[in-house]
Design a protein around this motif. Sequence first.
Motif, short mmCIF file in Angstrom:
data_model
loop_
_atom_site.label_atom_id
_atom_site.label_comp_id
_atom_site.label_asym_id
_atom_site.label_seq_id
_atom_site.Cartn_x
_atom_site.Cartn_y
_atom_site.Cartn_z
N PHE A 14 0.87 -1.18 0.00
CA PHE A 14 0.00 0.00 0.00
C PHE A 14 0.90 1.23 0.00
N PHE A 15 1.27 1.67 -1.20
CA PHE A 15 2.28 2.71 -1.35
C PHE A 15 1.64 4.07 -1.60
N GLY A 16 2.26 5.11 -1.05
CA GLY A 16 1.74 6.46 -1.18
C GLY A 16 2.14 7.15 -2.47
N SER A 17 2.94 6.49 -3.28
CA SER A 17 3.48 7.11 -4.48
C SER A 17 2.58 6.88 -5.70
N LYS A 18 2.99 7.46 -6.82
CA LYS A 18 2.39 7.15 -8.12
C LYS A 18 3.13 5.95 -8.72
N ARG A 19 2.42 5.15 -9.47
CA ARG A 19 3.06 4.01 -10.10
C ARG A 19 4.18 4.46 -11.05
N SER A 20 3.96 5.57 -11.73
CA SER A 20 4.93 6.04 -12.72
C SER A 20 6.24 6.50 -12.09
N TRP A 21 6.24 6.76 -10.77
CA TRP A 21 7.50 7.09 -10.12
C TRP A 21 8.42 5.87 -10.06
N VAL A 22 7.82 4.69 -10.02
CA VAL A 22 8.58 3.44 -9.93
C VAL A 22 8.76 2.81 -11.30
N PHE A 23 7.76 2.99 -12.17
CA PHE A 23 7.80 2.41 -13.51
C PHE A 23 7.52 3.50 -14.56
N PRO A 24 8.42 4.46 -14.71
CA PRO A 24 8.19 5.53 -15.69
C PRO A 24 8.30 5.01 -17.11
N THR A 25 7.47 5.55 -17.99
CA THR A 25 7.49 5.10 -19.39
C THR A 25 7.75 6.24 -20.38
N THR A 26 7.73 7.49 -19.92
CA THR A 26 8.00 8.63 -20.79
C THR A 26 9.13 9.46 -20.20
N ASN A 27 9.69 10.35 -21.00
CA ASN A 27 10.76 11.21 -20.51
C ASN A 27 10.29 12.07 -19.34
N ASP A 28 9.08 12.60 -19.44
CA ASP A 28 8.55 13.43 -18.35
C ASP A 28 8.40 12.61 -17.07
N GLU A 29 7.95 11.36 -17.20
CA GLU A 29 7.80 10.51 -16.02
C GLU A 29 9.15 10.17 -15.41
N VAL A 30 10.15 9.97 -16.26
CA VAL A 30 11.51 9.70 -15.75
C VAL A 30 12.01 10.89 -14.94
N LEU A 31 11.80 12.08 -15.46
CA LEU A 31 12.25 13.28 -14.75
C LEU A 31 11.51 13.44 -13.42
N GLU A 32 10.20 13.19 -13.45
CA GLU A 32 9.41 13.31 -12.22
C GLU A 32 9.85 12.25 -11.20
N SER A 33 10.11 11.03 -11.66
CA SER A 33 10.55 9.96 -10.78
C SER A 33 11.87 10.32 -10.10
N ARG A 34 12.80 10.84 -10.86
CA ARG A 34 14.10 11.21 -10.29
C ARG A 34 13.97 12.33 -9.28
N LYS A 35 13.03 13.23 -9.53
CA LYS A 35 12.79 14.33 -8.59
C LYS A 35 12.21 13.82 -7.28
N GLU A 36 11.28 12.87 -7.35
CA GLU A 36 10.62 12.37 -6.14
C GLU A 36 11.55 11.47 -5.33
N ASN A 37 12.18 10.51 -5.99
CA ASN A 37 13.11 9.62 -5.30
C ASN A 37 13.94 8.90 -6.36
N PRO A 38 15.18 9.31 -6.55
CA PRO A 38 16.00 8.70 -7.60
C PRO A 38 16.29 7.22 -7.37
#
Length: 202
Positions: free
Chosen positions: A57-81
């Motif tokens: 039961f995670f508080g994050s977005k799925r895309s932070w852990v499994f990014p599929t676009t460049n924008d999601e990769v950038l957001e993921s690295r910002k939240e927790n690299p």
Amino acid sequence: ATAEAEAADAAAADGTGEDLKEGQPRKLFISLSRLLRQWDREGQQLLGRIPQNALFFFGSKRSWVFPTTNDEVLESRKENPNYTKDKYAELRRLIMEKEERGEVCWLKPPGFIYNGSLFHGDPEAFGRASDWLQHLDDPVTGGNYNPLRLDPAWWRESFQRQDARYTGDVETIVMNFSNGAHDYGPVMELLHQSNPTLEIIY
């Protein structure tokens, strides 16, 4: 050896033996960041301590852990690299396996723009989480899990603070689930008061 004994031996070997015992509470892990830190200390041994029927039961977005676009990769690295680092690939693989069985809940929905505040979230998040839980088997009761207690009146009028396990701060609990936030203490208290048969792991 009987087929049942062989199955029990196999389950014990892969660390899922406790799932064969009826009536054992399901473990529910609420912090992916903590699991990553545990992996740093234990490596693959951690996988053996996560039962096959455990819930995430995670508080994050799925895309932070499994990014599929460049924008999601950038957001993921910002939240927790750490989320996408290669050394945690096996843990991510386990998450995906559990997703296929409906055992993972991501509190923040796709497309949600998080502003970094502790209590910023989607107000409908815990309603979805409640629906998710109600479709899962509770091995202690033999039925499904109860809906989450999302009525502020229950917390303000019926909740007994002396029965609190994690926090008795009613207004923080209500604010947390009303905002769709993932402050650990309020989340754990909500889960416990709604389904005391869960074994909540932080």
